[in-house]
Write a protein that holds these residues in place. Structure first.
Motif, mmCIF file in Angstrom:
data_model
loop_
_atom_site.group_PDB
_atom_site.id
_atom_site.type_symbol
_atom_site.label_atom_id
_atom_site.label_comp_id
_atom_site.label_asym_id
_atom_site.label_seq_id
_atom_site.Cartn_x
_atom_site.Cartn_y
_atom_site.Cartn_z
ATOM 1 N N TRP A 48 0.709 -1.188 0.125
ATOM 2 C CA TRP A 48 0.114 0.115 -0.048
ATOM 3 C C TRP A 48 0.895 1.250 0.031
ATOM 4 O O TRP A 48 0.202 2.590 -0.229
ATOM 5 C CB TRP A 48 -0.989 0.212 1.165
ATOM 6 C CG TRP A 48 0.030 -0.054 2.607
ATOM 7 C CD1 TRP A 48 0.027 -1.610 3.339
ATOM 8 C CD2 TRP A 48 0.443 0.816 3.218
ATOM 9 N NE1 TRP A 48 0.593 -1.300 4.280
ATOM 10 C CE2 TRP A 48 1.154 0.199 4.290
ATOM 11 C CE3 TRP A 48 0.712 2.220 3.162
ATOM 12 C CZ2 TRP A 48 1.909 0.555 5.295
ATOM 13 C CZ3 TRP A 48 1.421 2.866 4.289
ATOM 14 C CH2 TRP A 48 1.945 2.122 5.275
ATOM 15 N N GLU A 50 3.892 4.272 -0.666
ATOM 16 C CA GLU A 50 4.350 4.813 -1.757
ATOM 17 C C GLU A 50 5.800 5.447 -1.459
ATOM 18 O O GLU A 50 5.932 6.459 -0.791
ATOM 19 C CB GLU A 50 3.528 5.956 -2.458
ATOM 20 C CG GLU A 50 2.308 5.655 -2.655
ATOM 21 C CD GLU A 50 2.050 4.940 -4.174
ATOM 22 O OE1 GLU A 50 3.346 4.968 -4.797
ATOM 23 O OE2 GLU A 50 1.156 4.196 -4.511
ATOM 24 N N LYS A 96 -1.687 9.271 -0.954
ATOM 25 C CA LYS A 96 -2.966 8.948 -1.573
ATOM 26 C C LYS A 96 -2.931 9.694 -2.980
ATOM 27 O O LYS A 96 -2.222 10.788 -3.043
ATOM 28 C CB LYS A 96 -4.108 9.657 -0.694
ATOM 29 C CG LYS A 96 -4.115 8.776 0.577
ATOM 30 C CD LYS A 96 -5.278 9.271 1.363
ATOM 31 C CE LYS A 96 -5.463 8.728 2.714
ATOM 32 N NZ LYS A 96 -6.455 9.168 3.724
ATOM 33 N N GLY A 97 -3.683 9.130 -3.777
ATOM 34 C CA GLY A 97 -3.748 9.647 -5.210
ATOM 35 C C GLY A 97 -4.231 11.036 -5.205
ATOM 36 O O GLY A 97 -4.844 11.517 -4.616
#
Length: 304
Positions: A48, A50, A96-97
């Protein structure tokens, strides 16, 4: 925010003077990335997560690197003021995106400030947690644990790599004395240390997880730990852990997320400095002194 109140504020790969003059080669950002991958492989990051390069050109020369827990605007300004061409942050800026990095939001302003100042940003998060010498290893070492093993071994790493650590104290301690040891090793922040358990309870086997670790209670129970030290313990997981406790164990110690992970920064700076120095590179490495813990003060009923 005020600076972190700690004696350790800087770690350097090389220093000024005659020794530095013998290794004048400044590496490129691309070469720094290879050194970072050697220490904290991206394959160790959770699915999950990045991690990796957020901003920066691989061909840019790097002479100064700053380590920090968070890439907040204050930390970014500290890095720019010092002249760092690269900021290595533990927490991802863009986990988060996003659909925009316009300078109308804090994250957008951070991205703009980094690019406009020519400062790169690199994230070393759960790969820095899992690796040997990572966040929980440093926490376990600071607490005096031995025979340390991962709480949740990494699926893509060595047997000694993974999230969290569990090990034993040299001698049995009371919970009160152990909590005082935890408090004493952490940088001063508003949240302090919260403890669940009787002060005169005895502990020897200790599980730790720098950062938020309340997803690891099954692993903690399986490890037969007397106590679990982590951050961001939410009400329901903590309450359920107390209800499910056997002989009141595991006791719980909840600390500041920032403080628990800040301990890793000087060790990480030293490790990267050693790798780069061995490669003949001249890079100054410093740990941010900005306190990015989000809390400024706390009110308590007082007493013992």
């Amino acid at each position: 925010m005020e600076s972190v109140n700690t004696d350790v504020s800087e770690a350097a790969g090389t220093t000024s003077g005659p020794a530095a003059a013998e290794v004048p080669d400044a590496p490129t950002l691309g070469q720094i990335l290879l050194a970072v991958e050697e220490l904290w492989p991206e394959s160790l990051a959770e699915e999950w997560d990045e991690v990796g390069l957020v901003a920066g050109h691989p061909l840019s020369p790097i002479t100064r690197i700053m380590f920090a827990v968070d890439a907040t605007l204050d930390v970014i300004e500290e890095a720019i003021e010092w002249g760092a061409e690269l900021l290595i942050a533990h927490h991802p800026l863009l986990l988060k995106g996003v659909t925009s990095v316009a300078a109308t939001s804090a994250k957008g302003r951070a991205v703009h400030r980094l690019i406009e100042s020519g400062t790169g940003l690199l994230t070393v998060h759960t790969n820095g947690d899992s690796a040997v010498g990572g966040v929980s290893d440093v926490l376990a070492d600071a607490l005096g644990l031995h025979d340390v093993v991962p709480l949740a071994p990494s699926a893509n790493g060595l047997p000694e790599e993974g999230i969290g650590r569990v090990g034993d104290l040299e001698d049995v301690m009371t919970l009160g004395d152990f909590a005082a040891r935890v408090f004493g090793i952490l940088p001063s922040v508003a949240g302090g240390v919260r403890v669940s358990g009787a002060k005169d309870g005895l502990v020897r086997r200790v599980a730790v997880c720098g950062g938020a670790g309340d997803s690891l209670f099954n692993e903690v129970r399986a490890s037969n730990a007397d106590i679990f030290v982590t951050a961001d313990l939410r009400h329901h997981p903590a309450s359920e852990a107390r209800e499910d406790a056997v002989n009141d164990r595991p006791y719980l110690i909840d600390v500041s997320h920032f403080a628990s992970e800040w301990l890793w920064l000087p060790a990480a700076a030293e490790a990267l400095g050693n790798v780069l120095q061995d490669q003949g590179h001249d890079v100054e490495i410093r740990v941010s002194t900005t306190n990015s813990d989000p809390w400024d003060f706390i009110l308590t009923p007082g007493g013992d």
